[in-house]
Design a protein around this motif. Structure first.
Motif, PDB file in Angstrom:
ATOM      1  N   ARG A 116      -1.624   1.666  -3.860  1.00  0.00           N
ATOM      2  CA  ARG A 116      -1.009   0.544  -4.601  1.00  0.00           C
ATOM      3  C   ARG A 116      -1.540  -0.819  -4.173  1.00  0.00           C
ATOM      4  O   ARG A 116      -1.628  -1.731  -4.970  1.00  0.00           O
ATOM      5  CB  ARG A 116       0.511   0.557  -4.387  1.00  0.00           C
ATOM      6  CG  ARG A 116       1.178   1.794  -4.905  1.00  0.00           C
ATOM      7  CD  ARG A 116       1.277   1.739  -6.400  1.00  0.00           C
ATOM      8  NE  ARG A 116       1.891   2.941  -6.938  1.00  0.00           N
ATOM      9  CZ  ARG A 116       2.181   3.093  -8.212  1.00  0.00           C
ATOM     10  NH1 ARG A 116       1.914   2.148  -9.079  1.00  0.00           N
ATOM     11  NH2 ARG A 116       2.719   4.210  -8.635  1.00  0.00           N
ATOM     12  N   ASP A 117      -1.813  -0.963  -2.904  1.00  0.00           N
ATOM     13  CA  ASP A 117      -2.279  -2.267  -2.434  1.00  0.00           C
ATOM     14  C   ASP A 117      -3.006  -2.075  -1.100  1.00  0.00           C
ATOM     15  O   ASP A 117      -2.804  -1.073  -0.401  1.00  0.00           O
ATOM     16  CB  ASP A 117      -1.077  -3.213  -2.250  1.00  0.00           C
ATOM     17  CG  ASP A 117      -1.482  -4.679  -2.346  1.00  0.00           C
ATOM     18  OD1 ASP A 117      -2.672  -4.969  -2.575  1.00  0.00           O
ATOM     19  OD2 ASP A 117      -0.608  -5.550  -2.163  1.00  0.00           O
ATOM     20  N   VAL A 118      -3.844  -3.050  -0.789  1.00  0.00           N
ATOM     21  CA  VAL A 118      -4.636  -2.997   0.445  1.00  0.00           C
ATOM     22  C   VAL A 118      -4.549  -4.354   1.129  1.00  0.00           C
ATOM     23  O   VAL A 118      -4.676  -5.386   0.472  1.00  0.00           O
ATOM     24  CB  VAL A 118      -6.125  -2.682   0.109  1.00  0.00           C
ATOM     25  CG1 VAL A 118      -7.002  -2.814   1.340  1.00  0.00           C
ATOM     26  CG2 VAL A 118      -6.246  -1.283  -0.488  1.00  0.00           C
ATOM     27  N   GLY A 146     -10.133   0.168  -5.431  1.00  0.00           N
ATOM     28  CA  GLY A 146      -9.362   1.384  -5.714  1.00  0.00           C
ATOM     29  C   GLY A 146      -7.915   1.068  -6.058  1.00  0.00           C
ATOM     30  O   GLY A 146      -7.325   1.668  -6.955  1.00  0.00           O
ATOM     31  N   ALA A 147      -7.340   0.133  -5.335  1.00  0.00           N
ATOM     32  CA  ALA A 147      -5.937  -0.227  -5.612  1.00  0.00           C
ATOM     33  C   ALA A 147      -5.807  -0.870  -6.991  1.00  0.00           C
ATOM     34  O   ALA A 147      -4.820  -0.661  -7.692  1.00  0.00           O
ATOM     35  CB  ALA A 147      -5.427  -1.173  -4.524  1.00  0.00           C
ATOM     36  N   LEU A 168      -2.720   0.201   4.099  1.00  0.00           N
ATOM     37  CA  LEU A 168      -2.734   0.712   2.734  1.00  0.00           C
ATOM     38  C   LEU A 168      -1.284   0.861   2.302  1.00  0.00           C
ATOM     39  O   LEU A 168      -0.470   1.400   3.054  1.00  0.00           O
ATOM     40  CB  LEU A 168      -3.411   2.086   2.673  1.00  0.00           C
ATOM     41  CG  LEU A 168      -4.797   2.212   3.319  1.00  0.00           C
ATOM     42  CD1 LEU A 168      -5.297   3.654   3.185  1.00  0.00           C
ATOM     43  CD2 LEU A 168      -5.785   1.242   2.676  1.00  0.00           C
ATOM     44  N   GLU A 169      -0.978   0.374   1.104  1.00  0.00           N
ATOM     45  CA  GLU A 169       0.407   0.490   0.610  1.00  0.00           C
ATOM     46  C   GLU A 169       0.503   1.640  -0.378  1.00  0.00           C
ATOM     47  O   GLU A 169      -0.273   1.721  -1.337  1.00  0.00           O
ATOM     48  CB  GLU A 169       0.826  -0.823  -0.070  1.00  0.00           C
ATOM     49  CG  GLU A 169       2.251  -0.751  -0.626  1.00  0.00           C
ATOM     50  CD  GLU A 169       2.707  -2.058  -1.275  1.00  0.00           C
ATOM     51  OE1 GLU A 169       2.387  -3.146  -0.753  1.00  0.00           O
ATOM     52  OE2 GLU A 169       3.395  -1.972  -2.319  1.00  0.00           O
ATOM     53  N   ILE A 170       1.474   2.504  -0.137  1.00  0.00           N
ATOM     54  CA  ILE A 170       1.686   3.683  -0.973  1.00  0.00           C
ATOM     55  C   ILE A 170       3.184   3.801  -1.234  1.00  0.00           C
ATOM     56  O   ILE A 170       4.000   3.516  -0.344  1.00  0.00           O
ATOM     57  CB  ILE A 170       1.119   4.927  -0.256  1.00  0.00           C
ATOM     58  CG1 ILE A 170      -0.406   4.840  -0.302  1.00  0.00           C
ATOM     59  CG2 ILE A 170       1.607   6.216  -0.885  1.00  0.00           C
ATOM     60  CD1 ILE A 170      -1.146   5.918   0.393  1.00  0.00           C
ATOM     61  N   GLY A 176      10.859   4.246  -1.594  1.00  0.00           N
ATOM     62  CA  GLY A 176      10.386   3.829  -0.274  1.00  0.00           C
ATOM     63  C   GLY A 176       8.915   3.448  -0.308  1.00  0.00           C
ATOM     64  O   GLY A 176       8.159   3.899  -1.186  1.00  0.00           O
ATOM     65  N   VAL A 177       8.526   2.605   0.630  1.00  0.00           N
ATOM     66  CA  VAL A 177       7.126   2.178   0.739  1.00  0.00           C
ATOM     67  C   VAL A 177       6.569   2.649   2.072  1.00  0.00           C
ATOM     68  O   VAL A 177       7.211   2.488   3.119  1.00  0.00           O
ATOM     69  CB  VAL A 177       7.012   0.634   0.633  1.00  0.00           C
ATOM     70  CG1 VAL A 177       5.579   0.170   0.879  1.00  0.00           C
ATOM     71  CG2 VAL A 177       7.491   0.156  -0.737  1.00  0.00           C
TER      72      VAL A 177
END
Ligand SMILES: Cc1cc2nc3c(=O)[nH]c(=O)nc-3n(C[C@H](O)[C@H](O)[C@H](O)COP(=O)(O)O)c2cc1C
Length: 182
Positions: free
Chosen positions: A47-49, A17-18, A56-58, A142-143
């Protein structure tokens, strides 16, 4: 399916998905509780896993209401649906503000076009009043790292709907789970 297979497949699906904009898990619904105690949900890009740490990165704009709300209450539920599988992930959001190590690294990986999306007016502000600020767009970037503690897997199949709950320790270790009725 065995629980460790479900665990493995779910995190592989999230990784896909990312990477793949066409994959259903690329756009997730992230739900949180606002400062009035009301539930709020919005679509966000995965965005990343990190499957080892179960994060989970958002990415988001720090001027958005959700950033302020998550500063008070870090609890989130992330909902995704892809190929007959629903994932309902409970966790907490770790906020990495602009220019922190995590945010600065992520910023460098963004295309100039995506970076420019952080230059407009604050999310939710009136377009008649603010069309954009003239400052450095990176100041708004921001992350969110969402650390998952519970994964609720639900797979629809004509005669065999299945559902399982998987639990993770704070360090990401899979500590077990159980199948439940869908
Ligand atoms: C397809 C799609 C993807 C989106 N991705 C993001 C995202 O990755 N990060 C983000 O902050 N907002 C994203 N948004 C906007 C949010 O859904 C939301 O409208 C905005 O962040 C304001 O949310 P808030 O008022 O709850 O803070 C996206 C919207 C759409 C339609």
């Amino acid at each position: 399916m065995r629980l460790d297979e479900i665990d493995n497949d779910c995190w592989t699906a999230l990784e896909n998905g990312a990477k793949e904009p066409e994959c259903g898990f690329h756009f997730l619904t992230v739900a949180s509780v606002d400062q009035q105690g009301k539930p709020q949900a919005r679509t966000m890009v995965l965005r990343d896993v990190d499957r080892v740490n179960r994060t989970l990165e958002i990415h988001t704009d720090m001027r958005s209401p959700k950033w302020r709300a998550l500063g008070v209450n870090q609890d989130v539920t992330v909902l995704g649906y892809c190929n007959k599988i629903q994932l309902r992930l409970q966790g907490t959001a770790e906020l990495h503000a602009a220019h922190s190590e995590v945010a600065a690294n992520a910023w460098q990986r963004l295309s100039p076009r995506t970076q420019q999306t952080y230059a407009g007016g604050a999310p939710g502000s009136d377009t008649a009043i603010s069309s954009g600020d003239k400052g450095d767009p990176e100041n708004n970037f921001g992350v969110m790292l969402i650390r998952i503690s519970l994964l609720d897997w639900c797979q629809l199949a004509r005669e065999n709907n299945q559902r399982a709950l998987l639990h993770y320790r704070a360090d990401g270790a899979f500590i077990g789970g159980k199948e439940v009725n869908p």
